[in-house]
Design an enzyme around this catalytic site. Structure first.
Site, PDB file in Angstrom:
ATOM      1  N   CYS A 114      99.797  32.703  12.078  1.00  0.00           N
ATOM      2  CA  CYS A 114      99.803  33.340  10.770  1.00  0.00           C
ATOM      3  C   CYS A 114      98.616  34.309  10.609  1.00  0.00           C
ATOM      4  O   CYS A 114      98.601  35.350  11.248  1.00  0.00           O
ATOM      5  CB  CYS A 114      99.850  32.260   9.702  1.00  0.00           C
ATOM      6  SG  CYS A 114     100.770  32.789   8.282  1.00  0.00           S
ATOM      7  N   HIS A 135     103.501  28.428  10.878  1.00  0.00           N
ATOM      8  CA  HIS A 135     102.551  27.327  11.089  1.00  0.00           C
ATOM      9  C   HIS A 135     103.241  26.242  11.920  1.00  0.00           C
ATOM     10  O   HIS A 135     104.217  25.665  11.470  1.00  0.00           O
ATOM     11  CB  HIS A 135     102.137  26.730   9.743  1.00  0.00           C
ATOM     12  CG  HIS A 135     101.246  27.630   8.956  1.00  0.00           C
ATOM     13  ND1 HIS A 135      99.885  27.465   8.893  1.00  0.00           N
ATOM     14  CD2 HIS A 135     101.537  28.714   8.213  1.00  0.00           C
ATOM     15  CE1 HIS A 135      99.368  28.409   8.133  1.00  0.00           C
ATOM     16  NE2 HIS A 135     100.343  29.180   7.703  1.00  0.00           N
ATOM     17  N   GLU A 145     101.614  23.469  12.889  1.00  0.00           N
ATOM     18  CA  GLU A 145     100.771  22.259  12.827  1.00  0.00           C
ATOM     19  C   GLU A 145     101.166  21.319  11.697  1.00  0.00           C
ATOM     20  O   GLU A 145     100.729  20.165  11.671  1.00  0.00           O
ATOM     21  CB  GLU A 145      99.290  22.664  12.665  1.00  0.00           C
ATOM     22  CG  GLU A 145      98.858  23.138  11.270  1.00  0.00           C
ATOM     23  CD  GLU A 145      99.273  24.568  10.920  1.00  0.00           C
ATOM     24  OE1 GLU A 145      99.974  25.208  11.737  1.00  0.00           O
ATOM     25  OE2 GLU A 145      98.920  25.044   9.831  1.00  0.00           O
TER      26      GLU A 145
HETATM   27  N1  GLN Z   1      99.116  36.376   4.187  1.00  0.00           N
HETATM   28  C1  GLN Z   1      97.962  35.923   4.908  1.00  0.00           C
HETATM   29  C2  GLN Z   1      97.155  37.109   5.415  1.00  0.00           C
HETATM   30  O1  GLN Z   1      97.560  38.211   5.294  1.00  0.00           O
HETATM   31  C3  GLN Z   1      98.357  35.022   6.051  1.00  0.00           C
HETATM   32  C4  GLN Z   1      98.989  33.772   5.506  1.00  0.00           C
HETATM   33  C5  GLN Z   1      98.792  32.554   6.352  1.00  0.00           C
HETATM   34  O2  GLN Z   1      97.961  32.510   7.245  1.00  0.00           O
HETATM   35  N2  GLN Z   1      99.509  31.505   6.011  1.00  0.00           N
HETATM   36  O3  GLN Z   1      96.096  36.923   5.908  1.00  0.00           O
END
Ligand code: GLN
Length: 180
Positions: free
Chosen positions: A75, A163, A165
């Site tokens: 992410c 994610h 995890e």
């Molecule tokens: N939207 C977040 C970003 O731009 C990332 C979201 C996440 O890590 N769950 O950093």
């Protein structure tokens, strides 16, 4: 072998417990000297701008690049390790892909779904304000959602929009570890 988990934001303890449950020694990474002797590092999700600015203030990003550490980013971690983030270079430009932040929508549009991951099988993916991978210049696409890549590896680094995890499933972490 010892694997670092970047300890700035996000599901740090979840990543640590998954790694420990497959017998991997872990180290919390909060400063650049914590990188010494690591075989790889996991960068959890969170807010990429916040994580990125703390990483550069503390020279952790530079340290990862200099040590050529294999990175698994999820992410926000994926955003930080991408070569192209909405036209700009990511902080640790390792994966040759282009990213759109929040490309799967806002918090309200967060979702989870069963993915089919190459070499692993069915895997529950949790997407939270997830980045969209809009282009893969090089690397293998290991999972897609709606025909779009959501997991990419170049053999050394592994990046995920989602994610892995949340439910304690160890298989994606094991995949990363097995390739180190
Ligand atoms: N939207 C977040 C970003 O731009 C990332 C979201 C996440 O890590 N769950 O950093």
């Amino acid at each position: 072998m010892e694997i670092g988990v970047l300890d700035i934001q996000g599901d740090v303890s979840e990543h640590v417990s998954i790694l420990q449950s497959i017998g991997v020694k872990t180290r919390s990474v909060r400063k650049v000297s914590d990188l010494e002797g690591l075989s790889g590092i996991v960068m959890p999700g969170g807010e990429s701008t916040v994580i990125g600015s703390i990483m550069s203030q503390r020279s952790i990003s530079k340290g990862i690049i200099e040590r050529k550490l294999p990175v698994m980013g999820t992410c926000a971690g994926l955003i930080l390790m991408s070569k192209n983030v909405e036209g700009k270079e990511g902080l640790i430009p390792l994966l040759d892909i282009s990213i759109k932040r929040n490309g799967f929508g806002s918090q309200r549009e967060s979702f989870e779904t069963d993915l089919s991951v190459k070499g692993i099988g069915k895997f529950r993916g949790v997407f939270i304000r997830a980045p969209r991978i809009i282009r893969v210049n090089s690397g293998d696409v290991l999972a897609t959602y709606d025909g779009e890549p959501v997991m990419v590896s170049d053999g050394k680094h592994l990046g995920l929009s989602f994610h892995p995890e949340i439910y304690g499933d160890v298989r994606i972490h094991r995949y990363f570890i097995d390739r180190l």
